[in-house]
Design an enzyme around this catalytic site. Structure first.
Site, short mmCIF file in Angstrom:
data_model
loop_
_atom_site.label_atom_id
_atom_site.label_comp_id
_atom_site.label_asym_id
_atom_site.label_seq_id
_atom_site.Cartn_x
_atom_site.Cartn_y
_atom_site.Cartn_z
N GLU A 70 0.83 -1.21 0.00
CA GLU A 70 0.00 0.00 0.00
C GLU A 70 0.86 1.26 0.00
O GLU A 70 0.56 2.22 -0.69
CB GLU A 70 -0.95 0.02 1.21
CG GLU A 70 -1.96 -1.11 1.24
CD GLU A 70 -3.08 -0.98 0.20
OE1 GLU A 70 -3.12 0.03 -0.52
OE2 GLU A 70 -3.90 -1.92 0.11
N ARG A 98 0.61 3.77 -3.17
CA ARG A 98 -0.03 5.07 -2.90
C ARG A 98 1.00 6.17 -2.64
O ARG A 98 0.88 7.26 -3.19
CB ARG A 98 -0.96 4.97 -1.69
CG ARG A 98 -2.04 3.93 -1.87
CD ARG A 98 -3.12 4.05 -0.82
NE ARG A 98 -3.85 2.80 -0.70
CZ ARG A 98 -5.11 2.71 -0.30
NH1 ARG A 98 -5.79 3.78 0.02
NH2 ARG A 98 -5.70 1.53 -0.20
N ASP A 132 -4.55 -9.74 -8.45
CA ASP A 132 -4.78 -8.75 -9.52
C ASP A 132 -3.59 -7.98 -10.09
O ASP A 132 -3.18 -8.17 -11.23
CB ASP A 132 -5.88 -7.76 -9.08
CG ASP A 132 -5.71 -7.19 -7.67
OD1 ASP A 132 -4.65 -7.42 -7.07
OD2 ASP A 132 -6.64 -6.50 -7.19
N GLU A 163 -12.31 0.34 -10.03
CA GLU A 163 -11.94 -0.60 -11.10
C GLU A 163 -12.86 -0.60 -12.32
O GLU A 163 -12.40 -0.74 -13.46
CB GLU A 163 -11.82 -2.03 -10.53
CG GLU A 163 -10.65 -2.24 -9.57
CD GLU A 163 -10.89 -1.68 -8.18
OE1 GLU A 163 -12.06 -1.37 -7.84
OE2 GLU A 163 -9.90 -1.53 -7.42
#
Ligand code: DMJ
Length: 643
Positions: A268, A272, A401, A535
């Site tokens: 993360e 980010r 993903d 998404e």
């Protein structure tokens, strides 16, 4: 000064010269003369000895100085210009008046010490008069000064590197009035999200728009790292919200500190923070973003200290201690986490000239290449101690993903030179198509999940990004199947649109099934929420860029209106707990990815293609655009720092 060593000499009398009976009388006067001469010689030798001893005997004044412990302060250096000479590091002046000078000097220093003590005592008394809070505030100020000093040291300039071709960062204004109005509406939504965060959550990671206060989750650790600021910067920039961008930059410059005792998610923080800072750097050219990105990356590196080099999921930014999520298959690391570092780490090596980042991610790739893959699929879990797969679950949604996404984007970001990454992507996609992609009875194409040897006919909201990925990877696909992959992207976009359209709020659920007569609908209560995820809109945007089919703008506009209608509150935007309920309740979280991704993809959808053109920019998995590096090969030889 006494000379005890010489006393026996000075008391000794010279023996009379015994010349015996044979001595002749006429020689008597001559003998007397020689005696006198010898006596004179002895006397002068005695005087010379006394004089020499005067210099070589120990100097009692020096002993005194050692006793006082003042040897360092009394005569700390040799100053030969003032007639002194050095002996063992101390200054030896001429005798006599030097003695006097020493005493004066000692006296002066004693007085100084006394005065200093008294001053310190006075200060202490003054301090005690202050309140506990005042004293604490003073201590804090002193601490801050030290921290600032350390920061200055940390902010060393990085080697200059040629900036890649940064085109299309200030364009995209559509000629069509209707589209322009839609684009302005998205910008207004961004202002609403930002302004409320600015007012109620500033510096916190995220905003609670109903409680109107800061919010954080364990992925950001326990410290206020301003996740929303960092994640939102590039969206503010491309929307032309420059005052807001500058506010964010100022906060980052003054407050974003990574020397905190806080355990964060490596994945993360990478997508980010590092992604956000790098994109802000490339767009604005402001060095502070690059410097912060590099500082933070340094704090993540200890996570790679595992027996295999597969990083831990979490790392403590201060201690560097890493560990994995308790719930992840017997202490495993997660494919979508350790497999989603490549883009940012390649850029870090490019910008710093330090191959350490590049080597870390290439090591992961090499290790994965050597491993057996059941049915050609990559399981979601890998144990960083043993280097073996955990449970054989495979997903193109959560846990898997962005690993596939980064294989494709590594190739694109290398100006299509990293053919190894492209091959891994092609192999993986072929296995996914064979084992995970199916058509429902109603004709909807979906991507299921592989669990314990069978296919679960369930698709996550997260999986919907894959429509855009298939379209992005169509050009350059194996056996010239570009048309096939563009079609696959369109089918996934359609299915995901159905998942939105079949709800009451026209917002998509977290997961939906294709089973027992159910198609694209969530069945379990805990899968009915929508948390402002991007998404589906991301896929609409890619499909729009590659096809210009107006239905994608139409679907995007439907989603934007639904978000504005059902998720907007006066304190920002909130997720909703049930998209099938006509009176939804809020989860009271404004996710940072709403500003980074959802609103950015919507804005791009209603912009012209010359805003961040896909030939020059590759978006990381958090929608942070990074420029294509037109390097000769993937060893970064384009960076002069590597030569
Ligand atoms: C984002 O943080 C990223 O897109 C990530 O890859 C997965 N999902 C969230 C948003 O849904």
């Amino acid at each position: 000064m006494t000379t005890p060593a010489l006393l026996p000499l000075s008391g000794r009398r010279l023996p009379p010269l015994n010349l015996g009976a044979s001595a002749l009388p006429h020689h008597r006067a001559t003998l007397r003369l020689s005696e006198k001469f010898i006596l004179l010689l002895i006397l002068s030798a005695f005087i010379t000895l006394c004089f020499g001893a005067f210099f070589f005997l120990p100097d009692s004044s020096k002993h005194k100085r050692f006793d006082l412990g003042l040897e360092d302060v009394l005569i700390p250096h040799v100053d030969t210009s003032k007639g002194g000479k050095s002996l063992g590091g101390f200054l030896i002046h001429g005798q006599g008046h030097d003695e006097h000078r020493h005493r004066e000097e000692e006296e002066r220093l004693r007085n100084k010490i006394r005065a200093d003590h008294e001053k310190a005592l006075e200060e202490a008394k003054e301090k005690l008069k202050k309140s506990r809070d005042e004293i604490q505030a003073e201590i804090q100020t002193e601490k801050n000064k030290v921290v600032q000093e350390l920061k200055k040291k940390d902010s060393k300039p990085l080697p200059p590197v040629p900036l890649p071709n940064l085109i299309g960062i200030n364009s995209g204004e559509p000629a069509d009035l209707d589209i322009r109005e839609k684009r302005n509406k998205i910008k207004e939504m961004m202002k609403h999200a930002w302004d409320n965060y600015r007012q109620y959550g500033w510096g916190h990671n995220e905003l609670k728009p109903i409680a109107r206060k800061g919010h954080t989750t364990n992925i950001f650790g326990n410290s206020q790292m301003g996740a929303t600021i960092v994640d939102a910067l590039d969206t503010l920039y491309i929307m032309g919200l420059h005052d807001e961008f500058r506010e964010g930059q100022e906060w980052i410059d003054k407050n974003l500190d990574f020397s905190v005792n806080s355990e964060v998610s490596v994945f993360e923080v990478n997508i980010r923070f590092i992604g956000g800072l790098l994109a802000a750097y490339y767009l604005s050219g402001q060095e502070v973003f690059k410097i912060k990105a590099v500082q933070l990356a340094g704090k993540l590196l200890p996570a790679f200290n595992t027996p295999t080099g597969i990083p831990w999921a979490m790392v403590n930014l201060k201690s560097g201690v890493g560990r994995n999520w308790g719930w992840a298959s017997a202490g495993s690391s997660i494919l979508a986490e350790f497999g989603t570092l490549h883009m940012e780490f390649v850029h870090l090596s490019y910008l710093t000239g330090d191959p350490v980042y590049y080597n870390k991610v290439m090591h992961i790739r090499k290790l994965l290449q050597k491993m057996d893959r059941p049915n050609g699929l990559y399981p979601n879990y890998l144990n960083p101690r043993t280097g073996r797969w955990g449970q054989h679950h495979t997903s193109v949604g959560g846990l898997g993903d962005s690993f596939y996404e980064y294989l494709l984007k590594a190739w694109l970001m290398s100006d299509k030179m990293d053919t190894e990454a492209r091959k891994m992507y092609d192999d993986a996609i072929e296995a996914i198509e064979k084992h995970l992609i199916r058509k429902s009875n109603g004709g909807l194409t979906f991507i299921g999940e592989w669990k314990n040897g069978h296919l679960e006919r369930k698709m996550g909201h997260l999986t919907c990004f894959a429509g855009g990925m298939f379209a992005l990877g169509a050009d350059g696909s194996r056996d010239d199947k570009a048309g096939h992959y563009l079609q696959l992207g369109a089918e996934i976009a359609h299915t995901c649109h159905e998942s939105y359209d079949r709800t009451t709020l026209k917002l998509g659920p977290e997961a939906f099934k294709f089973d027992g007569g159910v198609e694209a609908v969530a069945v379990r209560q805990n899968e009915k929420y929508y948390i402002l995820r991007p998404e589906v809109i991301e896929t609409y945007w890619y499909m729009w860029r590659f096809t210009h089919d107006p239905k994608y703008r139409q679907w995007g506009w439907e989603a934007a209106q639904a978000i504005d209608k059902y998720c907007r509150v006066s304190g920002g935007f909130s997720g909703v707990k049930d998209v099938y309920s006509s009176s939804p309740t809020y989860d009271d979280v404004q996710q940072s990815f709403f500003l980074a991704e959802t609103l950015k993809y919507l804005y791009l959808l209603f912009s012209n293609d010359d805003l961040l053109p896909l030939d020059n920019w590759v978006f990381n998995t958090e929608a942070h655009p990074l420029p294509v590096l037109h390097l000769a090969n993937t060893t970064l030889s384009g960076n002069p720092a590597y030569r």
